[in-house]
Design a protein around this motif. Structure first.
Motif, PDB file in Angstrom:
ATOM      1  N   ALA A   1      29.009 -73.798 128.614  1.00  0.00           N
ATOM      2  CA  ALA A   1      29.558 -74.664 129.662  1.00  0.00           C
ATOM      3  C   ALA A   1      31.074 -74.773 129.562  1.00  0.00           C
ATOM      4  O   ALA A   1      31.732 -75.182 130.513  1.00  0.00           O
ATOM      5  N   THR A   2      31.630 -74.416 128.405  1.00  0.00           N
ATOM      6  CA  THR A   2      33.064 -74.588 128.212  1.00  0.00           C
ATOM      7  C   THR A   2      33.826 -73.271 128.288  1.00  0.00           C
ATOM      8  O   THR A   2      34.820 -73.150 129.001  1.00  0.00           O
TER       9      THR A   2
ATOM     10  N   VAL B   1      31.692 -69.112 133.679  1.00  0.00           N
ATOM     11  CA  VAL B   1      32.088 -70.133 134.657  1.00  0.00           C
ATOM     12  C   VAL B   1      32.316 -71.473 133.952  1.00  0.00           C
ATOM     13  O   VAL B   1      32.173 -72.532 134.545  1.00  0.00           O
TER      14      VAL B   1
ATOM     15  N   LEU C   1      34.214 -74.614 131.821  1.00  0.00           N
ATOM     16  CA  LEU C   1      35.332 -75.496 132.171  1.00  0.00           C
ATOM     17  C   LEU C   1      36.694 -74.872 131.881  1.00  0.00           C
ATOM     18  O   LEU C   1      37.558 -74.774 132.756  1.00  0.00           O
ATOM     19  N   ILE C   2      36.895 -74.416 130.650  1.00  0.00           N
ATOM     20  CA  ILE C   2      38.208 -73.882 130.266  1.00  0.00           C
ATOM     21  C   ILE C   2      38.473 -72.547 130.948  1.00  0.00           C
ATOM     22  O   ILE C   2      39.586 -72.283 131.420  1.00  0.00           O
TER      23      ILE C   2
ATOM     24  N   ALA D   1      26.649 -75.935 124.947  1.00  0.00           N
ATOM     25  CA  ALA D   1      27.943 -76.598 125.060  1.00  0.00           C
ATOM     26  C   ALA D   1      29.058 -75.565 125.211  1.00  0.00           C
ATOM     27  O   ALA D   1      29.970 -75.740 126.018  1.00  0.00           O
ATOM     28  N   PHE D   2      28.978 -74.485 124.445  1.00  0.00           N
ATOM     29  CA  PHE D   2      30.046 -73.492 124.523  1.00  0.00           C
ATOM     30  C   PHE D   2      29.947 -72.634 125.773  1.00  0.00           C
ATOM     31  O   PHE D   2      30.965 -72.207 126.308  1.00  0.00           O
TER      32      PHE D   2
END
Lengths: 277, 260
Positions: free
Chosen positions: A112-113, A117, A119-120, A109-110
């Motif tokens: 991906a965030t 690359v 989200l944030i 999860a982290f």
């Protein structure tokens, strides 16, 4: 005869909890042929191991401190902040879920965030031109690990401290204000001293919680980050340190640290229960 | 003013919890450049190892729950009924798995039950499976015991036992037909939590070399880009479902209790 009823339980925990732990503890003081020795424990005194413990201690300490502070602020916001009562129960339910959401998926999860690359990361770069990496932030580092651990540390803090905050009696506040205390004085001289054992105890618990976590760290950083549990994991897998006895000593060190932290928690918890009934 | 600060703190906190979930969900859907797709999920679900390891972990979780219930319910019952002075000791023992890191426990297993020991469990596949199962039972012990003990607190164990005994019931009947139905809701909340924990567990399965879901996820994480996010979403959904079931089940009790 009465003892027969708990015999299966005692047998089970004896064989699969107490005996393995004792074996590790005793093993730390034994040579390969079973003689008593301090060599294994003394062998811990080498740079890579001390660094691993030191890094683990720092990550656990900072994630516990931040988790405590933020969790306390959130719990205080829902208990004293005049927020609608309706959000309390969903927040506590979510905290129950999130405090159990450790391990491999949390690391994903982290990544991906906040990963390279994530989200944030991408959003900050394309919208504001802020390059987190250039600013020295790296998710796959001690910093990143602390932020990731907060995802289960904060909810655990909320779960434990909310009942304590709810146990604060309205009369104490009223008594303090009748005697002319300001809000700040009430917090400094009444509320915090009462809450202090709870806060310190929970800090110890969060510390132990982070110190024992290994799946999140492995999934996040591979084995690149030199943490005590990762070192032990690698040692069990393939004797990376070239000394079979060293695994026992590494494990003993972990038991001592988490054991000490939990003892602090238990002692302070019984203390705080005196007030918050 | 204080209310403003409270709202700010609360919302910032929520943002911290919301963003990683959003990030994971978004990432899991963006396998293609053109737009959002479920390709990552399709790829995960089509993976044979996903099905095999997930199935393995589900079976392990169910067996952990079964063994845990068989071990914990009679013990908690007996301690309440006949050995109340032993309660603090049993409670302390059941909390130990939270104190001793799992990696240390499994290290003890590997050294204690290796092929040359008195109980060579790691010598065979079945033996290792049993060892992993018992390890999971140990990890679940704190949650299971607390849940069942809380459940027992709400019923009058002594009176129920005497009533059953005077009707001629033996211990097995008492446990299975009187005590267990009464604490079933508590047992179930312990069971769902156990399920959630076992499904994602990594360290025990990895070090005992068993093909469980946790090590599979870690392997995917090291080799793929988008699939891990899909797996994280799936894992989070499972945890949520388990927690949702717990609160559903406990709402259920309040209802039956009110009727009594």
């Amino acid at each position: 005869m009465r003892w027969l009823g708990v015999l299966p339980f005692l047998l089970f925990v004896g064989l699969f909890l107490l005996l393995p732990t004792m074996h590790v503890v005793v093993g730390a003081f034994r040579t390969a042929d079973g003689a008593f020795t301090f060599d294994n424990v003394l062998a811990l005194n080498q740079a890579s191991i001390i660094n691993a413990y030191w890094l683990s201690l720092r990550v656990s300490f900072f994630s516990a401190m931040l988790g405590c502070a933020i969790g306390f602020a959130m719990a205080a916001a829902i208990v004293f902040g005049g927020l609608p009562r309706a959000i309390r129960s969903p927040l506590l339910t979510f905290s129950g879920v999130a405090s159990n959401f450790a391990g491999v998926p949390l690391a994903f999860a982290f990544i991906a965030t906040l990963g390279p690359v994530g989200l944030i990361t991408v959003w900050l770069r394309t919208e504001f031109g802020i390059n987190l990496r250039a600013m020295g932030f790296n998710l796959l580092s001690a910093q990143g690990l602390i932020i990731t651990y907060l995802f289960f540390q904060i909810p655990l803090m909320i779960l434990i401290i909310t009942p304590a905050l709810e146990g604060m009696k309205r009369e104490w506040r009223e008594a303090a204000s009748v005697l002319g205390a300001s809000g700040l004085q009430y917090w400094r001289m009444v509320a915090l001293p009462i809450l202090f054992p709870s806060l310190l105890g929970t800090l110890a618990l969060l510390f132990a919680n982070a110190f024992g976590a290994v799946a999140t760290a492995i999934a996040l950083t591979g084995s690149s980050l030199n943490l005590a549990p990762i070192l032990l994991f690698a040692q069990i897998r393939g004797d990376v340190l070239g000394n079979p006895g060293l695994g026992y000593a590494l494990a003993l060190g972990m038991i001592v640290i988490t054991g000490a932290a939990n003892t602090v928690y238990i002692v302070l918890r019984t203390r705080s229960e005196r007030w918050l009934k | 003013m204080t209310r403003f600060i409270a709202w700010t703190v609360f919302l910032l906190g929520c943002l911290f919890f919301f963003l990683p979930l959003l990030g994971t969900a978004e990432f899991s859907l963006s396998m293609r450049r053109e737009g959002y797709t479920f390709d990552a999920y399709r790829s995960v679900l089509a993976n044979e190892n996903f099905r095999a390891t997930f199935g393995y972990s589900v079976v392990m979780a169910l067996m952990t729950i079964a063994v845990g219930v068989l071990l914990v319910v009679p013990t908690a019952y007996w301690v309440r009924l006949r050995l109340p002075h032993l309660r603090p000791v049993v409670e302390f023992i059941t909390l130990l798995p939270l104190v001793i890191p799992p990696i240390v426990i499994v290290f003890g297993y590997i050294r204690l039950y290796n092929t040359s020991s008195f109980l060579p469990l790691t010598g065979s596949t079945t033996g290792t499976n049993i060892l992993l199962l018992f390890g999971y039972v140990v990890l679940a012990l704190p949650y299971m015991y607390r849940a069942v003990d809380t459940g027992l607190r709400t019923i009058d164990v002594g009176t129920l036992t005497e009533a059953a005994q005077s009707l001629g019931a033996g211990w097995v009947t008492i446990l299975a037909r009187v005590i267990l139905p009464n604490v079933l809701v508590a047992v179930m909340s312990g069971a769902f939590l156990t399920f959630a924990i076992v499904i994602g567990e990594f360290v025990l399965a990895a070090l005992l070399n068993r093909p469980a879901f946790g090590p599979f996820m870690q392997l995917i994480g090291a080799n793929r880009a988008y699939e891990p996010s899909a797996l994280a979403v799936i894992a989070f959904a499972i945890t949520w479902i388990c927690m949702g079931l717990i609160s559903l089940v406990s709402r259920f009790t309040r209802h039956t209790r009110a009727e009594r």
